[in-house]
Design an enzyme around this catalytic site. Structure first.
Site, PDB file in Angstrom:
ATOM      1  N   VAL A  49       0.864  -1.226   0.113  1.00  0.00           N
ATOM      2  CA  VAL A  49       0.055   0.094  -0.174  1.00  0.00           C
ATOM      3  C   VAL A  49       0.958   1.170   0.018  1.00  0.00           C
ATOM      4  O   VAL A  49       1.933   1.380   0.523  1.00  0.00           O
ATOM      5  CB  VAL A  49      -0.919  -0.021   1.147  1.00  0.00           C
ATOM      6  CG1 VAL A  49      -1.805  -1.159   1.334  1.00  0.00           C
ATOM      7  CG2 VAL A  49      -0.204   0.052   2.671  1.00  0.00           C
ATOM      8  N   CYS A  50       0.124   2.308  -0.395  1.00  0.00           N
ATOM      9  CA  CYS A  50       1.250   3.585  -0.320  1.00  0.00           C
ATOM     10  C   CYS A  50       1.442   4.097   0.904  1.00  0.00           C
ATOM     11  O   CYS A  50       0.430   3.785   1.563  1.00  0.00           O
ATOM     12  CB  CYS A  50       0.424   4.696  -1.262  1.00  0.00           C
ATOM     13  SG  CYS A  50       0.405   4.409  -3.097  1.00  0.00           S
TER      14      CYS A  50
END
Length: 473
Positions: free
Chosen positions: A407-408
């Site tokens: 995930v970012c």
């Protein structure tokens, strides 16, 4: 009439998804990237909102009920919320719209966010919530304190924001980033365009919400808590304009992600799942104490110039800073070693097995007198193997970094680490499926002078970009 909440929510979900609009990332980038480009988009929301609400109030269309400032609750809640959104991977609105993109980790965060907010507002944690709010200063807004119109604050804020936006736009025009070659309806919105649209939607939301008896504008925490309460109790009072607003964000985000080829169910690993759950609980507790999240406080209360809104955002930023320092680091996992098939003359003579020559048995035919190794296809005399690298070597100065499932901002964090290990002119191929990285990675390359040879979408919610390291970096 409450269906207007659903309509505003759908529009908000579309704009946020297409604009990759997340206040967590905007604050995070100030600390991780040392740039405020994204934060300007947030201030555009506040500025547009402030102008619009000042106009509606002046015309008598709305009558906001100003909240009083409980400093302990706001400070503690804001800091907890800032920490939590780093763990959850997004703020409250960001978690709603990322759920619409198919991120199962966001589903976990969203569920526990709604449950913990409900527990704080009307459940077993309500006494704790009330206790921290006992010290109330009675202060409301800066305009009321100074006895002036909100216009005295809204206009300078708008002018200052416009100046900063112009500066960043001019800077980006000088160093444009590479974008995907897509039809117009699949292209992302510029963050500043998205910010202006969200500000306008916030202005529209208030009179529509007030018409249903809910004298408030955009909000995420209380509506999420109400949704959890409605699902568990079935009481009609919890099904209102606000609950339809947050459901609309989910629907709008899903529609936008499907149309743009950015929807795919992505199941997180165990570590990410645990972080999402803990982050979701912290979000609900923190936002309830602070009186709102990055929407209720960050976009609405700040635009009313309330003490609660601005102090809460300061402590949310402090929480984001500490959380980023604690948890946003490269994994340290090496995907491979750079195995060169060539060795120095000295190594070939003293350790022929390095060049693929198996030592002879004692009973075998004697080895050549000078132990000269014959390498098929040419003489292999060059360099030692390099150390292990974050990216996996492909040969000829090309490396590949697999961040699928991360995930970012972890795809960018890992890419920065991998790039630091390469030599000038070498290429880093990055595979990722985090939607926000479609903007952050090309922008990072442009900001640092790296070249981009190729940028493609190779599956639904899956991308590959090839970045060439600049000599100066």
């Amino acid at each position: 009439m409450i269906l207007t909440g659903l309509a505003v929510g759908v529009a908000l979900g579309i704009v946020m998804q297409r604009g990759r609009f997340c206040v967590t990332g905007m604050m995070r980038d100030v600390f991780l990237q040392k740039q405020g480009r994204g934060l300007v988009a947030f201030f555009i929301v506040v500025a547009v909102h402030a102008i619009g609400l000042a106009a509606l109030t002046s015309l008598g269309v709305i009558s906001p009920e100003n909240r009083t400032f409980a400093p302990i609750a706001v400070a503690v809640g804001g800091f907890i919320f800032g920490l939590a959104i780093i763990l959850a991977g997004g703020c409250a609105s960001g978690t709603w719209y990322r759920s619409g993109e198919g991120l199962v980790g966001s589903w976990f965060a969203l569920l526990f966010y709604a449950l913990s907010a409900s527990a704080m507002k009307s459940g077993f944690l309500s006494d704790f919530n009330s206790k921290l709010k006992e010290w109330d200063t009675g202060w409301t807004t800066l305009p009321q304190t100074f006895g002036v119109s909100a216009w005295w604050f809204a206009i300078p804020l708008a002018l200052g924001t416009a100046y900063l936006a112009q500066r960043y736009l001019a800077r980006d025009a000088a160093k444009p980033k590479v974008t995907l070659d897509q039809p117009w309806y699949r292209k992302p919105l510029h963050p500043y365009t998205a910010g202006a649209a969200i500000g306008l939607l916030g202005v529209i939301a208030w009179p529509l919400s007030a018409a249903t008896g809910r004298n408030d504008g955009l909000g995420i925490t209380t509506p999420s808590a109400h949704l959890a309460s409605y699902v568990t109790t079935g009481e009609a009072e919890y099904f209102n304009w606000g609950t339809l607003l947050v459901l609309g964000i989910l629907v709008g985000s899903y529609i936008a992600a499907k149309v743009s080829g950015e929807f795919r169910v992505r199941v997180p690993d165990g570590r990410t799942s645990v972080r999402a759950i803990i982050g979701g609980i912290g979000m609900g507790v923190g936002a309830s104490l602070a009186g709102g999240c990055t929407v209720g406080n960050g976009m609405v209360q700040t635009s009313l110039f309330s003490y609660q809104g601005w102090v809460a955002m300061a402590f949310i930023a402090a929480g984001v800073y500490v959380g980023a320092k604690l948890w946003l680091k490269p994994s340290g996992v090496k995907q491979g070693a750079v195995n060169s098939d060539v060795y120095t003359t000295e190594e070939s003579i003293s350790a022929p097995e390095l060049a693929g020559v198996v030592p002879r048995d004692a009973d075998a035919e004697p080895a050549p007198k000078f132990n000269i190794v014959s390498a098929p296809g040419g003489v292999a005399l060059k360099t030692k193997p390099k150390q292990e690298t974050t990216a996996r070597p492909l040969g000829n100065g090309r490396y590949i970094l697999d961040t699928l499932g991360d995930v970012c901002p972890f795809p960018l964090i890992e890419a920065k680490q991998a790039m630091s290990e390469l030599d000038a002119g070498e290429e880093l191929i990055i595979d990722f499926d985090c939607t926000q990285a479609t903007e952050s990675i090309p922008q990072w390359a442009a900001d640092n002078g790296h070249g981009v040879k190729d940028f493609v979408q190779n599956q639904n919610a899956g991308w590959q970009i090839t970045v060439v390291k600049d000599a100066a970096n």
